[in-house]
Design an enzyme around this catalytic site. Structure first.
Site, PDB file in Angstrom:
ATOM      1  N   CYS A   1      27.675 -51.394  51.211  1.00 16.49           N
ATOM      2  CA  CYS A   1      27.565 -50.193  51.256  1.00 16.49           C
ATOM      3  C   CYS A   1      27.518 -48.827  50.251  1.00 16.49           C
ATOM      4  O   CYS A   1      26.831 -47.864  50.349  1.00 16.49           O
ATOM      5  CB  CYS A   1      28.143 -49.579  53.009  1.00 16.49           C
ATOM      6  SG  CYS A   1      27.499 -50.980  54.121  1.00 16.49           S
TER       7      CYS A   1
ATOM      8  N   HIS B   1      28.873 -41.959  53.312  1.00 17.15           N
ATOM      9  CA  HIS B   1      28.260 -42.418  53.843  1.00 17.15           C
ATOM     10  C   HIS B   1      28.180 -42.467  55.489  1.00 17.15           C
ATOM     11  O   HIS B   1      28.839 -42.291  56.594  1.00 17.15           O
ATOM     12  CB  HIS B   1      28.529 -44.312  53.774  1.00 17.15           C
ATOM     13  CG  HIS B   1      28.385 -45.324  54.286  1.00 17.15           C
ATOM     14  ND1 HIS B   1      26.947 -45.724  54.260  1.00 17.15           N
ATOM     15  CD2 HIS B   1      28.934 -45.848  54.705  1.00 17.15           C
ATOM     16  CE1 HIS B   1      26.638 -46.398  54.935  1.00 17.15           C
ATOM     17  NE2 HIS B   1      27.901 -47.615  55.780  1.00 17.15           N
TER      18      HIS B   1
ATOM     19  N   ASN C   1      23.222 -46.922  60.220  1.00 19.75           N
ATOM     20  CA  ASN C   1      24.149 -46.706  59.266  1.00 19.75           C
ATOM     21  C   ASN C   1      23.059 -47.821  58.920  1.00 19.75           C
ATOM     22  O   ASN C   1      22.759 -48.902  58.657  1.00 19.75           O
ATOM     23  CB  ASN C   1      25.375 -48.369  59.769  1.00 19.75           C
ATOM     24  CG  ASN C   1      25.882 -47.885  58.369  1.00 19.75           C
ATOM     25  OD1 ASN C   1      25.228 -48.511  57.347  1.00 19.75           O
ATOM     26  ND2 ASN C   1      26.938 -48.373  58.559  1.00 19.75           N
TER      27      ASN C   1
END
Ligand code: UT7
Length: 321
Positions: free
Chosen positions: A111, A248, A278
Site C-alpha cells: 500500500c 493512505h 482501502n
C-alpha cells in the site's frame, strides 16, 4: 521533481455495506464505526488494465505532454491477473507510447507503493536517467481478498491513480522509506503449481489473503506519526507549515489518530475512504487527483504523503506541489 499532471479512475460498481451484509455476517453499523467506510467501487466486468490505462491517460492529458514525451513508465501494483508481462508495459501499449526508448517496470511496495515509486522517480530524474515519468498505481484487491473473511474483505475497494512527473522543479522536500520484515501481519501467496520433482511437503499452497488487523492498526499509527514528524523536521518545517496531509486511506480511525497526534485540523486531512475503501497503493494518488481537480490543492501548496502496508513498510514524502 515536479508533478505535472494527475489522473484517476474507479470501477463502475458501487458496493455498499448493506450489500455486503446480505452474504456476510456483518453490518453497516460495524463497518462504519470501525473503519469509516460506507461503500467501495469494485471491479466487475471491466478489464483491470483498462482502468489503469484510463487513470494514466487522464494524468497524461493533465500534464500537457504527448505520449512519446514519456521516457519511463513505473507501475505500483500488489497483484493482478498478469504475473507477466508487466502492467506498465500493457499501459505503454494502451497509451500508444511507441518505445523502444521508454523502459517500463512494476514495483510492489504494497500500500506504500505510490510513495516508494515517487521516491524512485525523484532519483531517476535527479540522475538524468529519465525526463518525464508516468507513474501509475493500480489495484484490484477485491479480486484476491478472501470473500468469506468478514474481517478483511469489507475493507477494500479497487482504483487507479496516476501522476506524470518531470525534472523541472524542486518539489521533493523530504522523504523516508522504511521496512521491518513482518510477513505474518499481511500475507497473500500465489497458488503456484507444484513441479514434478517435489513432494509438496512443507510448502503452503493456495493460501488466501490473511491480515492481523489490530497489529497493522497499531503499527500504522505509531510508525506513520513518527515518520511524518521526522520528515517534516528534517525539512526544517513544522506540521503547521504543511497544507495537506494525504494519508493512505485504510481506516478513518487510523487517519484520525495520526491527525490528533500531529495536532492538526480536520481540513488538512482530506479522505475518500468513506466511499472508496482501502484501495492499496492507488489510495494516495486517487486522493491527490480528486483534491487537485476539486481545486482544493493548488500550486505552491506543501503536501505530506504517508502510507503503510504489507512488509511491514512505510513511506513518507514531503513535496511542494
Ligand atoms: O493497507 C493496510 C491494510 N490493513 C489495515 O489498514 C488494517 C488496519 N486495521 C483495522 O483497520 C482494524 O483492525 C479492523 C477494521 C480490521 C478491525 O477493527 P478492530 O476494532 O481491530 O476489530 P477486531 O479485529 O479486534 O474485531 C473485533 C470483533 C471480533 O469479534 P469478537 O472476537 O470481539 O467477538 C471480530 O470477529 O469484530 C468482529 N468482526 C466483525 N464483526 C462484524 C470482525 N470483522 C467484522 C465485520 N463485521 N466485518
Amino acid at each position: 521533481m515536479k508533478i505535472l499532471g494527475t489522473g484517476s479512475a474507479v470501477p463502475r460498481k458501487t458496493v455498499t455495506n448493506d450489500m455486503l451484509s446480505e452474504f456476510l455476517d456483518t453490518s453497516d453499523e460495524w463497518i462504519s464505526t470501525r473503519t469509516g467506510i460506507k461503500s467501495r467501487q469494485i471491479i466487475t466486468d471491466e478489464r483491470f488494465e483498462d482502468l489503469a490505462a484510463k487513470a494514466a491517460s487522464r494524468a497524461l492529458d493533465a500534464s500537457g505532454l504527448a505520449p512519446d514525451d514519456i521516457d519511463y513508465i513505473i507501475c505500483s501494483n500488489v497483484a493482478n491477473l498478469y504475473i507477466t508481462p508487466t502492467l506498465s508495459s500493457l499501459i505503454q501499449g494502451a497509451l500508444g507510447i511507441k518505445g523502444p526508448n521508454c523502459p517500463t517496470m512494476d514495483v510492489n511496495a504494497a500500500c506504500a507503493g505510490f510513495v516508494y515509486c515517487l521516491d524512485l522517480c525523484d532519483a531517476l530524474l535527479a540522475t538524468g536517467r529519465a525526463h518525464n515519468i508516468l507513474l501509475v498505481c493500480a489495484e484490484e484487491v477485491t479480486r484476491f481478498v478472501d470473500w468469506n473473511d468478514r474481517a478483511s474483505c469489507v475493507l477494500f475497494g479497487d482504483a487507479a491513480g496516476a501522476v506524470v512527473v518531470t525534472n523541472g522543479g524542486d518539489d521533493m522536500l523530504g522523504h523516508k522509506m522504511t521496512c521491518v520484515p513482518m510477513p505474518e501481519v499481511i500475507v497473500y501467496c500465489n497458488p503456484m503449481e507444484p513441479t514434478p520433482f517435489e513432494t509438496g511437503e512443507g510448502i503452503d499452497r493456495h493460501r488466501t489473503f490473511e491480515m492481523k488487523g489490530r497489529e497493522v492498526f497499531r503499527m500504522a499509527v505509531t510508525a506513520a506519526a513518527n515518520d511524518i514528524k521526522d520528515v517534516i523536521a528534517k525539512a526544517g518545517l513544522t506540521p503547521d507549515d504543511v497544507d495537506h496531509f494525504l494519508l493512505h486511506q485504510a481506516n478513518l480511525r487510523i487517519i484520525e489518530s495520526i491527525r490528533t497526534n500531529l495536532g492538526q485540523p480536520h481540513e488538512k486531512f482530506p479522505t475518500n475512504v468513506e466511499r472508496c475503501g482501502n484501495t492499496s497503493s492507488a489510495s494516495v494518488p486517487l486522493l491527490l487527483d480528486e483534491e487537485v481537480r476539486a481545486g482544493r490543492i493548488k500550486r505552491g501548496d506543501t503536501i505530506l504523503f504517508s502510507a503503510f502496508g504489507a512488509g511491514f513498510v512505510t513511506g513518507t514524502a514531503l513535496i511542494k506541489y
